[in-house]
Design an enzyme around this catalytic site. Structure first.
Site, PDB file in Angstrom:
ATOM      1  N   HIS A 156      39.240  -6.202  30.102  1.00 14.24           N
ATOM      2  CA  HIS A 156      38.263  -7.153  29.071  1.00 14.24           C
ATOM      3  C   HIS A 156      37.559  -6.301  28.405  1.00 14.24           C
ATOM      4  O   HIS A 156      36.630  -6.363  27.652  1.00 14.24           O
ATOM      5  CB  HIS A 156      37.510  -8.368  29.201  1.00 14.24           C
ATOM      6  CG  HIS A 156      38.400  -8.991  29.750  1.00 14.24           C
ATOM      7  ND1 HIS A 156      39.256  -9.908  29.433  1.00 14.24           N
ATOM      8  CD2 HIS A 156      38.103  -9.662  31.169  1.00 14.24           C
ATOM      9  CE1 HIS A 156      40.443 -11.117  30.760  1.00 14.24           C
ATOM     10  NE2 HIS A 156      39.361 -10.691  31.362  1.00 14.24           N
ATOM     11  N   SER A 277      39.991  14.979   7.137  1.00 15.66           N
ATOM     12  CA  SER A 277      40.036  14.104   5.277  1.00 15.66           C
ATOM     13  C   SER A 277      39.915  14.731   5.123  1.00 15.66           C
ATOM     14  O   SER A 277      39.348  15.655   4.687  1.00 15.66           O
ATOM     15  CB  SER A 277      38.568  13.416   6.547  1.00 15.66           C
ATOM     16  OG  SER A 277      38.197  12.309   4.548  1.00 15.66           O
ATOM     17  N   LYS A 283      35.197  15.159   9.449  1.00 10.35           N
ATOM     18  CA  LYS A 283      36.124  14.158  10.458  1.00 10.35           C
ATOM     19  C   LYS A 283      37.770  15.042  11.224  1.00 10.35           C
ATOM     20  O   LYS A 283      38.497  16.416  11.071  1.00 10.35           O
ATOM     21  CB  LYS A 283      37.508  13.218   8.946  1.00 10.35           C
ATOM     22  CG  LYS A 283      36.454  12.179   8.582  1.00 10.35           C
ATOM     23  CD  LYS A 283      36.030  10.894   9.817  1.00 10.35           C
ATOM     24  CE  LYS A 283      36.555   9.999  10.049  1.00 10.35           C
ATOM     25  NZ  LYS A 283      37.335   9.224   9.659  1.00 10.35           N
ATOM     26  N   GLU A 290      48.113   8.070  16.761  1.00 15.78           N
ATOM     27  CA  GLU A 290      47.739   6.541  16.385  1.00 15.78           C
ATOM     28  C   GLU A 290      49.436   6.491  15.143  1.00 15.78           C
ATOM     29  O   GLU A 290      49.870   5.440  15.003  1.00 15.78           O
ATOM     30  CB  GLU A 290      46.614   7.329  14.541  1.00 15.78           C
ATOM     31  CG  GLU A 290      45.987   7.310  15.054  1.00 15.78           C
ATOM     32  CD  GLU A 290      44.745   6.518  13.416  1.00 15.78           C
ATOM     33  OE1 GLU A 290      43.400   6.990  13.888  1.00 15.78           O
ATOM     34  OE2 GLU A 290      45.073   7.263  12.783  1.00 15.78           O
TER      35      GLU A 290
END
Length: 457
Positions: A156, A277, A283, A290
């Site tokens: 979970h 970024s 970043k 992704e």
């Protein structure tokens, strides 16, 4: 060469119709399989006396020349042709005249295309399997480095019990090994020759289908001509197997994305497999992970396309089935592209062991071991579970952990506790004592690695 079927028609095909009907933009990738299939067919026609042996020899020699010319770039595929079969036969006829026209004896485009796509997918499946084996090999190597690297295991998405990073990696290796098995199973069922089915009803010519099957390395021949030309369940089965590969890659990517975040910081991806970024200079984004996660939906869509195309068409061949190629080719191309980027990303990522260990020290993930300690003292598990739950609640109230809780507090809940509890709930003991087959102990993980490496040989 014009359309192979134009004899019955008085008018030229409208350009709009031709453009819509044409498939060469995507079936041109099957040129090698189409030519090799035709070489085997011509060889069989000559051997059985259906055409003269001398003519069969001329056909096979010229087909081989066409194949070499396409590969070398000397011959460009005409993208105005209706399909790759029309182009190859047209080029052959242009070179050999009447002799070239004999190639299509006892054959339909229906069984020809069914052959080409099976041959193409056999090759594509082998490529995917090799890439999967390479990824499993990387996971095994990485797991070997981290058989004693303790991290929290989750259910979970809540910290649950301590495991090792090697154990976690080998869970994905196990999934990918099943993916390889699924591809093998699907490829085995696909590996029968449809050529000889004709348009739908076979042929009156005395074909030797077994000979053609042997020449093209098929295990046998299709047993029903209707099924031979109208079956595409092998495409659906392979797309399903590819979809499961993407499910596994997507789940793995989801974890990598979380592990890269400052909230976890369990791993750091190599700069070569990260991006930045345009506005935030601090970043470092896990874009590869992704993208793989995002591309899973594309492969699922290809599977849905194939299922939808096939669900309502009667026997035998229907033009709807031309839609099979773009979908299944896209599924294979997408999975290959994802594996090509994903494998080196895993191979080069850095594992932040101290952060994993620190996370494992929190969250009471040794609570089950605390309960098991009482069971070892003779207390029934349900009573031990209740007592441990009370201790966890006490620790939360006091801002402590099970390791830092005083022994008097333990005894106040259950007098079976003694100094041995601190050794019993140490993360190393909790993890390394789980020596059950398939468990997270170093010995067990090493055995998992050994089995996986043997399978990918």
């Amino acid at each position: 060469m014009g359309q192979l079927w134009k004899g019955r028609f008085k008018k030229e095909l409208a350009k709009e119709t031709n453009d819509f009907n044409s498939s060469i933009s995507f079936d041109c990738r099957m040129f090698e399989e189409d030519i090799k299939g035709s070489i085997a067919h011509a060889t069989m026609l000559g051997a059985t006396g259906i055409i003269e042996k001398s003519e069969a020899d001329k056909i096979t020699a010229e087909l081989d020349s066409i194949l070499n010319d396409i590969k070398s770039g000397a011959l460009k595929i005409d993208m105005e042709a209706e399909d790759i079969h029309t182009f190859v036969e047209g080029e052959l006829t242009q070179r050999l005249g009447q002799t070239g026209k004999r190639l299509h004896t006892a054959r339909s485009r229906n069984d020809q295309v069914a052959l080409d796509i099976r041959m193409t997918l056999k090759k594509e499946t082998k490529e995917i399997k090799e890439k999967l084996k390479a990824l499993v090999g990387v996971l095994c190597d990485k797991a070997e480095e981290h058989t004693e690297t303790i991290m929290p295991g989750y259910t979970h998405l809540q910290r649950a019990q301590p495991i090792t990073f090697g154990h976690h990696l080998m869970a994905y290796a196990a999934m990918l090994l099943r993916d390889i098995d699924r591809l093998d199973d699907a490829a085995e069922r696909m590996n029968v020759l449809p050529l000889g089915s004709g348009a739908l009803a076979g042929t009156t010519y005395p074909l030797d289908r077994q000979m053609t099957a042997e020449l093209l390395e098929f295990n046998g021949v299709t047993q029903n001509s209707l099924d031979g030309v109208s079956d595409r369940d092998f495409c659906i089965e392979l797309a399903s197997a590819l979809s499961l590969i993407m499910v596994h890659l997507s789940r793995f990517c989801e974890e990598i994305i979380m592990w890269c975040s400052w909230e976890f910081k369990f791993v750091e991806l190599d700069d070569a497999f990260s991006t930045g970024s345009s506005i935030m200079p601090q970043k470092k984004n896990p874009d590869i992970a992704e993208l793989v996660r995002g591309k899973s939906g594309r492969v699922f869509g290809d599977l849905t396309t194939l299922l939808t195309v096939m669900k309502g068409i009667p026997l035998a061949y229907n033009k709807d089935m031309q839609e099979d190629k773009e979908a299944i080719f896209d599924a294979f191309d997408t999975v290959k592209m994802c594996l090509t980027a994903f494998t080196p990303m895993i191979e080069t990522m850095s594992v932040l062991k101290d952060n994993m260990r620190a996370a494992a020290a929190k969250g009471f993930i040794n609570a089950t071991d605390c309960a098991d300690y009482l069971v070892g003292k003779g207390l029934p598990f349900r009573d031990a579970y209740k007592a441990t739950g009370e201790l966890v609640a006490l620790c939360i109230d006091k801002g402590l952990t099970l390791e830092t809780l005083e022994l008097e507090e333990y005894k106040a809940v259950c007098d079976l506790f003694d100094e041995g509890i601190y050794k019993a709930i140490s993360l190393e003991k909790c993890t390394f004592d789980r020596k059950v087959e398939g468990g997270p102990s170093p010995e067990s993980v090493k055995r998992q690695i050994e089995i996986a490496k043997e399978k990918i040989k």
